[in-house]
Design an enzyme around this catalytic site. Sequence first.
Site, short mmCIF file in Angstrom:
data_model
loop_
_atom_site.label_atom_id
_atom_site.label_comp_id
_atom_site.label_asym_id
_atom_site.label_seq_id
_atom_site.Cartn_x
_atom_site.Cartn_y
_atom_site.Cartn_z
N HIS A 1 -9.46 0.56 4.70
CA HIS A 1 -8.18 0.77 5.40
C HIS A 1 -8.42 1.68 6.61
O HIS A 1 -9.26 2.58 6.55
CB HIS A 1 -7.17 1.40 4.44
CG HIS A 1 -5.78 1.44 5.00
ND1 HIS A 1 -5.37 2.42 5.88
CD2 HIS A 1 -4.73 0.61 4.85
CE1 HIS A 1 -4.11 2.19 6.22
NE2 HIS A 1 -3.70 1.09 5.61
N SER B 1 3.52 -2.55 10.19
CA SER B 1 4.97 -2.49 10.37
C SER B 1 5.68 -3.80 10.00
O SER B 1 6.62 -4.22 10.67
CB SER B 1 5.32 -2.06 11.80
OG SER B 1 4.78 -0.77 12.07
N GLY C 1 2.24 1.86 10.62
CA GLY C 1 3.12 3.02 10.49
C GLY C 1 3.80 3.42 11.79
O GLY C 1 4.37 4.50 11.88
N GLU D 1 -5.27 -5.61 10.25
CA GLU D 1 -4.27 -4.58 10.51
C GLU D 1 -4.60 -3.88 11.83
O GLU D 1 -5.41 -2.96 11.86
CB GLU D 1 -4.27 -3.54 9.39
CG GLU D 1 -3.97 -4.11 8.03
CD GLU D 1 -3.42 -3.03 7.10
OE1 GLU D 1 -2.28 -3.18 6.67
OE2 GLU D 1 -4.11 -2.04 6.84
N GLU E 1 -6.90 4.11 7.75
CA GLU E 1 -6.77 5.56 7.49
C GLU E 1 -8.04 6.10 6.84
O GLU E 1 -8.44 7.23 7.10
CB GLU E 1 -5.52 5.82 6.63
CG GLU E 1 -4.25 5.64 7.46
CD GLU E 1 -3.01 5.25 6.68
OE1 GLU E 1 -2.99 5.37 5.44
OE2 GLU E 1 -2.05 4.80 7.34
N GLY F 1 2.86 -1.26 4.24
CA GLY F 1 2.85 0.16 3.94
C GLY F 1 4.28 0.65 3.68
O GLY F 1 4.83 0.47 2.59
N ASN G 1 0.87 -1.18 0.00
CA ASN G 1 0.00 0.00 0.00
C ASN G 1 0.90 1.22 0.00
O ASN G 1 1.52 1.54 1.02
CB ASN G 1 -0.89 -0.04 1.26
CG ASN G 1 -1.69 1.24 1.43
OD1 ASN G 1 -1.80 2.04 0.51
ND2 ASN G 1 -2.24 1.43 2.62
N TRP G 2 0.98 1.88 -1.15
CA TRP G 2 1.91 3.02 -1.27
C TRP G 2 1.32 4.29 -0.65
O TRP G 2 1.99 5.31 -0.61
CB TRP G 2 2.27 3.24 -2.73
CG TRP G 2 3.02 2.08 -3.35
CD1 TRP G 2 3.43 0.92 -2.72
CD2 TRP G 2 3.47 1.97 -4.71
NE1 TRP G 2 4.09 0.10 -3.62
CE2 TRP G 2 4.13 0.72 -4.85
CE3 TRP G 2 3.38 2.79 -5.84
CZ2 TRP G 2 4.70 0.29 -6.05
CZ3 TRP G 2 3.93 2.36 -7.04
CH2 TRP G 2 4.59 1.13 -7.15
N LYS G 3 0.07 4.25 -0.25
CA LYS G 3 -0.61 5.40 0.35
C LYS G 3 -0.43 6.65 -0.54
O LYS G 3 -0.38 6.51 -1.75
CB LYS G 3 -0.08 5.64 1.77
CG LYS G 3 -0.09 4.36 2.62
CD LYS G 3 0.08 4.64 4.08
CE LYS G 3 0.23 3.33 4.83
NZ LYS G 3 0.11 3.46 6.26
#
Length: 253
Positions: free
Chosen positions: A96, A214, A174, A168, A98, A235, A10-12
Site C-alpha cells: 500500500h 476516493s 484519501g 491506486e 502508505e 479506504g 482498507n480500514w487502515k
Amino acid sequence: MARVPFIAGNWKLNHGPKAAAALAMGLRDSLANRGDATLAVFPTALSIPAVLPILEGTGIHVGVQEINASQHGAFTGTNSAEMARELGCTYALIGHSERRQLFGETDADVRVKIDAAREAGLLPMVCIGETLQEREAGRVEEVVFRQLSAAFEGIEADVAATITIAYEPVWAIGTGVTATPAQAQEVHAKLRGWLATHYPAFVAEQTRILYGGSVKPDNAAELMSCPDIDGALVGGASLKAADFAGIVAGAVA
Ligand code: PEP
C-alpha cells in the site's frame, strides 16, 4: 472471460475491536452471501479477532493490512502472515502506498512479502500507483510497470493469476480526488497488457485489477463499468457499512 467484481475495504488504523465489530455486523446484515461479488475487509490487526467470528460464514473475507517477510522471529511490532492465516485471514495487503511512503517499503520488500503471504496460504493483494509528481512528469507507465515487474519477478503463471492488483494513484488516496474513469481505465488496460505480454493469456484474463482512490457510492458504478476495472480497494468509504454496500451495489450494477 467475465471476472467477478472484487470490492475490498482498507480500514487502515481506524476502528478498534468494538467499532470494528459494529461495522462487521453492519456488513453482515447488508452484504452476506453475495454470489455476484468477492468482498473483503482489512481491519487493523488488533481488531481482526473481533471481526472474524462476526463475518464467519458470510462470504466476506478478512485480510491483514501488513505482513512481515518472516513468519516469526525478532521483528518487534509487525505481523506474521502465518499467524494471520491461523486466525482465519484470507488476504494480505502488500505494498500500500502508505506502507511505501511512511514506512519505507520498497519494491523488493513487496516481492518477498508476496512469497511470505503465499507460504502462509494468504492471497496477496498488491498495491501499485504513481504520485502526482510522477504523473505530472509523464512517468505513470514507467512507475507502475516498474512496481509490477518487481512484484511479479520470478512468479509462475499459475501463482500470478492468484494475485489481485490494486492500482491506486497516490494523489487519489484519501484526497477526495478520484481518477476519472478514463484515467483509471487507461492505466488498467496497460497493466492488463503487461500481464498479457509476460504470461500466458489466462493470467491477464483472470487477474482482477482493482482501482483505489476516493471511491464512493456515487462514483463506483461509472468506474466499475470500465472494461479493465474489476473492482475497488476502498479506504474512507469502507468505514461505513451503508457506503461500502453502496459501492458494492455500484460495482455489480
Ligand atoms: C486506500 O487506502 O487504499 C484508499 C483507496 O483510500 P481512500 O478510498 O480513502 O482514497
